[in-house]
Write an enzyme that holds these catalytic residues in place. Sequence first.
Site, short mmCIF file in Angstrom:
data_model
loop_
_atom_site.label_atom_id
_atom_site.label_comp_id
_atom_site.label_asym_id
_atom_site.label_seq_id
_atom_site.Cartn_x
_atom_site.Cartn_y
_atom_site.Cartn_z
N LYS C 79 22.29 -41.07 -57.27
CA LYS C 79 22.72 -42.41 -56.83
C LYS C 79 21.49 -43.25 -56.51
O LYS C 79 20.53 -42.75 -55.89
CB LYS C 79 23.62 -42.27 -55.59
CG LYS C 79 24.25 -43.58 -55.11
CD LYS C 79 25.15 -43.36 -53.90
CE LYS C 79 25.81 -44.66 -53.42
NZ LYS C 79 26.66 -44.45 -52.24
N SER C 154 31.40 -46.45 -52.61
CA SER C 154 30.27 -47.10 -53.25
C SER C 154 29.59 -46.25 -54.32
O SER C 154 28.92 -46.78 -55.20
CB SER C 154 29.22 -47.47 -52.19
OG SER C 154 28.64 -46.31 -51.62
N SER C 178 32.46 -43.15 -49.28
CA SER C 178 31.79 -43.52 -50.53
C SER C 178 31.58 -42.38 -51.52
O SER C 178 31.21 -42.62 -52.66
CB SER C 178 30.44 -44.16 -50.23
OG SER C 178 30.63 -45.49 -49.83
#
Lengths: 92, 474, 486
Positions: C79, C154, C178
């Site tokens: 990420k 997210s 997330s």
Amino acid sequence: MEIDISRLVKLARIELKPEEELRLAPQLGEVLGYVDKLKELNVDDVEPTAHASPLSNVLRKDELADSLCRDDVLRNAPESSNGLFVVPKIVE
Amino acid sequence: MEYELVIGLETHVQLNTCTKMWCGCANEYGSDSNTNVCPVCLGLPGVLPVLNEAALRKTALTGFLLNCSVPGYAKWDRKNYFYPDNPKNYQLTQLDFPSTVDGYVNFESLGGIVKVRINRAHLEEDVGKSFHFADYSGIDFNRAGVPLLEIVTEPDINSAEMAYDYLNALKNILEYGAVSDCDMEKGQVRCDVNISVRPKSQSKLGEKVEIKNMNSFSGIRRAITYEFKRQVEVLEKGGTLVQETRRWDDDAGVTDSMRTKEDAHDYRYFPDPDLMPYRPSDEWLSAIREGVVELPLDRKMRMMSQHKIPQESADVFVREPLLGDYFEQAVKGVKNSRSVANWVINNLQAKLVESGTTIDGLTFSPAAIGELVELVESGKISGKIAQEVFNEMFKSGVSPLGIIESKGLSQVSDTVQLKAFCEEVIVANPASVDDFRDGKEAALNFLKGQVMKISRGKANPKMVDDLLREMLVD
Amino acid sequence: MTMVHSLTINQLIEKLRGGQLTSRQIMEACLNRIDSVDDKLNAFISYDVEDALAQADFADKARSEGQEGALLGVPVAIKDVIAVKNHPLNCASKILGNYESPYDATVIKKLREAGAIIFGRVNMDEFAMGSSTENSAFGPSRNPWDIDYTPGGSSGGSAVAVSADECIASLGSDTGGSIRQPAALCGCVGLKPTYGRVSRYGLVAFASSLDQIGSFTKDVKDAAIMLQVIAGADEKDSTSVPEPVPDYTVALSGELKGMRIGLPREYQVDGLDTEVKAATESAVAKLEELGAEVKEISLPHTEYAIATYYIIATAEASANLARFEGVRYGARIDGEDPEEMNCRTRGAGFGDEVKRRIILGTYVLSSGYYDAYYLRAQKVRTLIRQDFLQAFEHVDLIATPTTPTPAFKIGEKAKDPLEMYLSDIFTISCNLAGLCGVSLPCGFSEKGLPIGLQLLGRPFGESDLLRAANIYQEATDWHTKRPDLD
């Protein structure tokens, strides 16, 4: 709920275009109205929680570790000169 | 109307740890810019702080030296403000649970001993350093993250002189505790002044004005003196004072308003989620207590009574603790401690300055000074010879007795030899002999000088005096 | 036939050990897959082919020399909020410009030590703020099951990359759901470890007291393998907890008999989608059938969780994101003085959602409002944590839907931030209370969108969590379904 958005963006150092301010202000007002929900609860005798785990006394020894070389320090700088990070002139 | 000053001081002191507060970068002054930095103290994305144990220990030790208590719980808070030298744009500090609280400092001021209460001494981090050029500023982050102790007094100070004396006493205490090098020129001590003025009859405090940007203790004294005068003038003219922050301009000798209460910062403090609280254990605290040293004022009082030395000497030894330690070693077993004190202060200190060496670099032991004093006391050598011995000692590190023996500098007290010197001088200086016999006492001094000269300073002056008188009368 | 890039870590390692596959082949298969599908999905912000293949070759060489490693030769996508040395780090924001991290996050060090190929930067909501991956300066990611839908967020890119077989596993971060929410919406396994279980050093902070790094994997076994590698105390993270790391893969085996699973009464909320309700209820029934004891529990402060979260998270974020101001790194927009430069840089560099949250966080901390908002939220956080600790006296795990609805359409909630916030209802409390949680596939909606079951465990109770999830997975086949992208 109304908030003084110009004071907040000054504190937070975010320049907003007028149309952004018009868009964000009511959204913020709505969220603040929602979080007001917490006022329903009586929390007088409740201890606040700042950390999700109960640790304390986390220390390191006073021992030298490698610093970055100056090229790496300044590598991402928007502007640098003579080993310093350059910013617009500070006036007070 | 008579006015009175109310002053509180906030003094920032860099702790002399080996590394910075949250990372292993060197806590070092004078390195090339931006070389003592790493992702942590540069505030790069993703980094986290980990607290330096030595910084915490030195904070607690300082607390003890300032008679503070060390609470059972301390935590760290974020103080939010933007400034180019502030890498995270929040400063880690201790807001409501500081590491030490409620102490006091006793010190000499205005001809007596006064007391200033300490509200707290809390730990925070230093920021980087800005340099200003014609059309831009440059930032060096070497200083960012250096542990900084903020020592806050209660508003117990009531004159510029007292503030000045407090700061010197504080610096002295911190040097004694070896927690800071306290070098103002290196920015290791910085001080903000909170000052208010009120009519003597009034109990309510006047509007608080904060003064910043002083870079010496004497600058602080001047700034307070100026500000007192300025505020009194405003009040006398029927004006009102506002709560504000003012900047001291050292060259012009004036203060200028920086900001008023209305545009004061809103620091939005909140507990730092990356650092855990600290709960000092009893063992940890008692180990630190063992490191508590004798405070300067206590030391002065003790030295005066124990060694019977004058206050001026004790002051020097308190101001120069290493010299004081040296004296206390040299004086062991020596009767005339005043004389030892004089030697250490007048001769040793001067010589150290002259030669640019430090006490650590001396090649002879403190006991050698004691020995030298004893040699003079016992009449073995004259004061003048002692000076020569001392110079030699400083050069070679050989003991006083060793020097005297190898150079034959022992005082001549042998009557036969002294008589021979006197004879020689009397014969060579008939005019002076006549003068003395005509009652001119000064002539005797000349003759004595001649004897000292031919004996190369070794003749016992007292005996020469007696012998000359005896021989000239005959 | 199962394609190479669809294999799990467990399967891959077996084939690598047996010499049936090389890391280079795996890496090339993933790169080919990205070539063919990522134009549609936009899971990757960037990746370096040369670097990835070099790491693969290095892993093959190490293996040929007899070295082993839990992830030796396995590509793991990262990420864009986790620092990798000499790789770009953007947090899906414009504000970081051409920033490259000069250091590795602790989790990256650990992945390297286990032999993983650190591969690519995957998309996310800017600074991890959002639930749809629409708030990215690099464009939204799309749900591989239907590209008109969001993948959640997210960590949307991390979920998409795993679900669409563009990589074998990925790392994400979870502040209020997330990891679990996008895993649920994309049909993969998302594990959020207990706060303090995994080092946060090198994770760009959104809300420091809530953030935790975790994994996206194709099944629960892989989640255990990943956790084994990344867990453990770190001297660079004062909040990481020196709790021993058990053998999670060993903990997977066992039975459900005697395990007590709680169903929170308060989670029967309005707006809970009927298909989601049905799927999770049948998952719970399955768990019961497998031997678990299911009982109702109460978490009385549930309705205050979202409000509490948005005060605490935005307050912390307002300080955490202050360092992005154009002085030391990132894109700068110049000004007459530093203040003007800061304001312009941040005004142009941050997207709407980040600005909203910074301003909200600034407000709740500002003079005169701290007690009413921030301090009060910290106290309610205590109550929420107590709810869970009390519940865990009676049950070993808590089961809930991960999300109230399956994936929503791109653009559907973008104009109404509050509605978006409210969709985090089931995931947020876990972070406030510092628990561990996992989301695993438990069904599909009529439209063919995945549905996730969330299991929550006690602090440091990952072994129980993973065991229950694994036993469920062994008895079902939801996790084996793959989106059709051709």
